[in-house]
Design a protein around this motif. Structure first.
Motif, PDB file in Angstrom:
ATOM      1  N   THR A  23       3.270 -14.125  -2.911  1.00  9.47           N
ATOM      2  CA  THR A  23       3.772 -12.988  -2.155  1.00  9.47           C
ATOM      3  C   THR A  23       2.787 -12.696  -1.028  1.00  9.47           C
ATOM      4  OG1 THR A  23       2.605 -11.383  -3.545  1.00  9.47           O
ATOM      5  CG2 THR A  23       4.822 -12.038  -4.243  1.00  9.47           C
ATOM      6  N   TYR A  24       3.136 -11.726  -0.211  1.00  8.48           N
ATOM      7  CA  TYR A  24       2.238 -11.293   0.853  1.00  8.48           C
ATOM      8  C   TYR A  24       1.634  -9.939   0.498  1.00  8.48           C
ATOM      9  CZ  TYR A  24       3.855 -15.096   3.746  1.00  8.48           C
ATOM     10  OH  TYR A  24       4.133 -16.347   4.227  1.00  8.48           O
ATOM     11  N   THR A  25       0.429  -9.725   0.921  1.00  8.17           N
ATOM     12  CA  THR A  25      -0.258  -8.476   0.609  1.00  8.17           C
ATOM     13  C   THR A  25       0.397  -7.295   1.320  1.00  8.17           C
ATOM     14  OG1 THR A  25      -2.391  -9.553   0.235  1.00  8.17           O
ATOM     15  CG2 THR A  25      -2.434  -7.231   0.814  1.00  8.17           C
ATOM     16  N   ASP A  26       0.694  -6.251   0.555  1.00  6.33           N
ATOM     17  CA  ASP A  26       1.182  -5.008   1.135  1.00  6.33           C
ATOM     18  C   ASP A  26      -0.041  -4.270   1.676  1.00  6.33           C
ATOM     19  OD1 ASP A  26       2.074  -2.376   1.612  1.00  6.33           O
ATOM     20  OD2 ASP A  26       3.711  -2.626   0.177  1.00  6.33           O
ATOM     21  N   VAL A  27      -0.265  -4.402   2.976  1.00  7.86           N
ATOM     22  CA  VAL A  27      -1.501  -3.914   3.587  1.00  7.86           C
ATOM     23  C   VAL A  27      -1.612  -2.399   3.481  1.00  7.86           C
ATOM     24  CG1 VAL A  27      -2.845  -3.823   5.716  1.00  7.86           C
ATOM     25  CG2 VAL A  27      -1.552  -5.882   5.144  1.00  7.86           C
ATOM     26  N   ARG A  28      -0.510  -1.714   3.661  1.00  6.02           N
ATOM     27  CA  ARG A  28      -0.573  -0.249   3.623  1.00  6.02           C
ATOM     28  C   ARG A  28      -0.888   0.247   2.216  1.00  6.02           C
ATOM     29  NH1 ARG A  28       0.656   1.502   8.444  1.00  6.02           N
ATOM     30  NH2 ARG A  28       2.084   0.338   9.788  1.00  6.02           N
ATOM     31  N   ARG A  29      -0.267  -0.359   1.221  1.00  2.35           N
ATOM     32  CA  ARG A  29      -0.568   0.046  -0.150  1.00  2.35           C
ATOM     33  C   ARG A  29      -1.997  -0.331  -0.513  1.00  2.35           C
ATOM     34  NH1 ARG A  29       4.137  -1.750  -4.156  1.00  2.35           N
ATOM     35  NH2 ARG A  29       2.734  -0.658  -5.586  1.00  2.35           N
ATOM     36  N   ALA A  30      -2.483  -1.448   0.005  1.00  2.31           N
ATOM     37  CA  ALA A  30      -3.867  -1.841  -0.252  1.00  2.31           C
ATOM     38  C   ALA A  30      -4.829  -0.821   0.340  1.00  2.31           C
ATOM     39  CB  ALA A  30      -4.129  -3.228   0.340  1.00  2.31           C
ATOM     40  N   GLU A  31      -4.532  -0.373   1.564  1.00  2.00           N
ATOM     41  CA  GLU A  31      -5.399   0.627   2.198  1.00  2.00           C
ATOM     42  C   GLU A  31      -5.384   1.933   1.404  1.00  2.00           C
ATOM     43  OE1 GLU A  31      -5.941   2.998   6.427  1.00  2.00           O
ATOM     44  OE2 GLU A  31      -3.997   2.195   5.841  1.00  2.00           O
ATOM     45  N   GLU A  32      -4.191   2.343   0.959  1.00  2.00           N
ATOM     46  CA  GLU A  32      -4.090   3.591   0.199  1.00  2.00           C
ATOM     47  C   GLU A  32      -4.885   3.503  -1.100  1.00  2.00           C
ATOM     48  OE1 GLU A  32       0.044   4.090  -0.338  1.00  2.00           O
ATOM     49  OE2 GLU A  32       0.469   4.688   1.737  1.00  2.00           O
ATOM     50  N   LEU A  33      -4.800   2.365  -1.787  1.00  2.31           N
ATOM     51  CA  LEU A  33      -5.519   2.202  -3.045  1.00  2.31           C
ATOM     52  C   LEU A  33      -7.025   2.216  -2.818  1.00  2.31           C
ATOM     53  CD1 LEU A  33      -5.581   1.674  -6.067  1.00  2.31           C
ATOM     54  CD2 LEU A  33      -5.312  -0.769  -5.588  1.00  2.31           C
TER      55      LEU A  33
END
Length: 603
Positions: free
Chosen positions: A164-174
């Motif tokens: 899959t591809y990294t969900d960048v926005r969710r990664a930043e939020e986490l």
């Protein structure tokens, strides 16, 4: 001790060359003299220059050798590990998305990242609290603030490659959430793309060494009179034109192959004609190897079955008749309630102002303007309900899902139903399941809304047809790796299972309806088997990698996330480089060597 650029050590080959130059015999002209007293020094030099003699002491030789070694050490990035002088909390974020399976870093980018992360953990002072985060479609905290080296190493090692591809926005939020819990934490990112985390500083270890990769980003087909025409779109992510061989397979049998050139940082469309109508599945593959094999494949399913049979039961509804009559791929019939002796033989029943005592068992049902019946309680009218937006599938692709309703029925929601849209506690639109028949109910009359004059009306009807006709229930499309699948089984199905691309059989029913199917981590062709106790049916759906548009969304998110306030700096080991001191020392020795040579004396 370590070397930042170990290729510089090749310069050590100069050391033996210097020695060879010193020990090779010097060619001098022979001259007869009257005495050797004044020539003792010359004789000693001649003896030292005799080939393969024991190397005698020579200050100039040793100075030159020392200078050569110092220069080589400077070029190779000689450094000493200085250790970590702080025990501040550390957040280790490792990217396990598709691109990290690229092989431009051996064996893969992810393997190299995990190895470097393990090495970094080994350099941390005892007692350092470490949080381990796995970044992909659904970023996850594997370990929080642990000072156990064994736990930290085990968490890092447990990270597996995803497609899959990294969900960048969710990664930043986490990561921001973790930073808020530990304000002094250091974020260390092991990935092939930088991620900005708010205004925080991120230490970034980059594993993207090259981008020479060609991928299949789109794959679809269409029916023609002479067969099936398929279309593939290839995308070249590299900075040079790439010539690749691409092949097409139908039901695992070879159909055709082409040699095409894909322009640098561009796309190329490949057409496939005369594909047999008998095939059920298609597979497009790039045969030429590159750094990422997974995106060399794309899959599609072929549906050539009978048209969906739709029955409209109404005393007269021009708008419903008109919209169903212009939809391609369906067999549409309209009848009056009094003319219908039996509800049987159709895939979808659309009931306008009429509800039978018993719902049909061979197809699903859509009800408009319900009347009092034995299936759910229907009362009077509620005026001007407000219809807001909804995330339900029947409103998919609608630019403005809200619409105006003059009045709607007051309905007591039955236990078997779930509300889609409600107003003041009254269900305006709801759906449910009676045995294996799906029921969708609109509590209003189409004539008392502005739906028919809105451009969204045909789209909503098309969504209803796709979602509720049993023949379309397993026609699943647009699924990407890691995305859940919601099955709409055919009426009467009591048992169902899925065969994955690697041959595993996974039971999904009972219960009916089944839970969302989440084991879609591998791209490929999936087979669905349904059994209704009388006969068995099989169908297919495919799971592909995220397409070009989703890839571009990821790249745009990387550029946009965190704005310009966040700081991403290259990650370096805790070492101290000695390049400049070594070069200064080499220069000083050269000066000393020149002085010794200029002032040497013969005894």
């Amino acid at each position: 001790m370590t070397f930042a650029t170990p290729f510089g050590l090749i310069g050590l080959t100069a050391v033996p060359l210097i020695i060879i130059l010193y020990i090779m015999k010097q060619k001098r002209e022979k001259v007869v003299v009257s005495s050797h007293i004044l020539w003792q020094k010359v004789l000693r030099d001649m003896q030292a220059a005799t080939p393969w003699q024991k190397l005698r002491k020579n200050l100039l030789l040793f100075l030159q050798l020392l200078c050569a070694v110092l220069i080589v050490l400077a070029l190779s990035g000689f450094a000493l590990k200085s250790g970590v002088h702080t025990s501040q909390p550390v957040v280790i974020a490792i990217d396990s998305s598709l691109s990290m399976s690229s092989t431009d870093v051996k064996p893969t980018r992810l393997d190299a990242a995990k190895k470097d992360a393990q090495k970094y953990v080994g350099e941390l002072p005892p007692g350092t609290p470490v949080t381990v985060v796995n970044l992909n479609r659904e970023p996850d905290v594997l370990l929080y603030a642990s000072d156990s080296v064994n736990e930290i190493r085990a968490s890092i090692e447990s990270i597996e490659q995803t497609k899959t591809y990294t969900d960048v926005r969710r990664a930043e939020e986490l990561l921001l959430s973790l930073k808020n819990r530990q304000p002094d934490a250091l974020i260390v990112l092991f990935s092939d793309m930088p991620i900005r985390v708010g205004k925080e500083e991120v230490r970034f270890s980059n594993y993207k060494k090259q981008s020479d990769n060609v991928a299949v980003v789109r794959f679809t087909h269409a029916f023609r009179d002479d067969g099936i025409t398929a279309m593939s779109i290839l995308r070249n992510q590299g900075d040079n034109d790439s010539e690749v061989s691409v092949s097409l397979y139908g039901d695992d049998s070879f159909i055709d192959s082409q040699l095409v050139t894909v322009p640098k940082n561009g796309t190329r469309t490949v057409w496939w004609s005369n594909v047999p109508l008998s095939v059920k599945t298609l597979h497009c593959v790039i045969d030429t190897e590159d750094i990422l094999d997974a995106d060399n494949h794309a899959y599609d399913t072929v549906y050539a079955g009978k048209p969906v049979k739709v029955l409209l039961v109404t005393n007269g509804n021009y708008f419903l008749e008109k919209v169903f009559s212009v939809i391609e791929g369906i067999e549409f019939t309209r009848t009056l309630p009094d003319e219908l002796a039996e509800y049987k033989g159709y895939d979808l029943y659309v009931l306008d102002g009429v509800i039978p005592d018993k719902f049909p068992e061979d197809g699903n049902v859509v009800v408009f303007n319900p009347v009092p019946n034995d299936h759910f309680a229907v009362g009077g009218w509620m005026d001007t309900p407000v219809i807001g937006p909804s995330e339900h599938v029947i409103f998919k692709h609608l630019e403005n899902p809200g619409f105006s309703v003059g009045r709607t029925r007051i309905i007591e929601k039955p236990d078997w139903a779930e509300t889609i849209i409600e107003y003041n506690g009254n269900p305006v639109i709801f759906e449910g399941l009676i045995y294996s028949t799906r029921i969708l109910v609109f509590g209003f009359n189409i004539y008392e809304t502005d739906l028919p004059i809105r451009t969204e009306f045909p789209i909503m009807i098309s969504n209803i047809l796709s979602e509720y006709s049993p023949a379309s229930g397993t026609r699943i499309s647009g699924i990407v790796t890691g995305e859940p699948v919601r099955f709409m089984l055919q009426p009467g199905t009591v048992k169902a299972s899925v065969i994955t691309p690697d041959g595993r059989r996974i039971d999904i029913a009972p219960p009916v309806p089944p839970q969302p199917f989440i084991q879609t981590g591998e791209p490929g062709i999936y087979k669905v088997l349904q059994d209704n106790s009388v006969n068995a049916a099989e169908s297919y759906f495919v799971v592909n990698l995220p397409d070009e548009q989703q890839m571009e969304n990821v790249e745009n998110a990387v550029r946009e996330t965190g704005g310009t306030d966040g700081t991403v700096i290259p990650f370096r080991e805790n070492v101290k480089l000695f390049n400049l001191p070594l070069l200064f020392a080499a220069l000083l020795i050269l000066v000393i060597e020149w002085w010794c040579y200029a002032n040497r004396r013969y005894a």
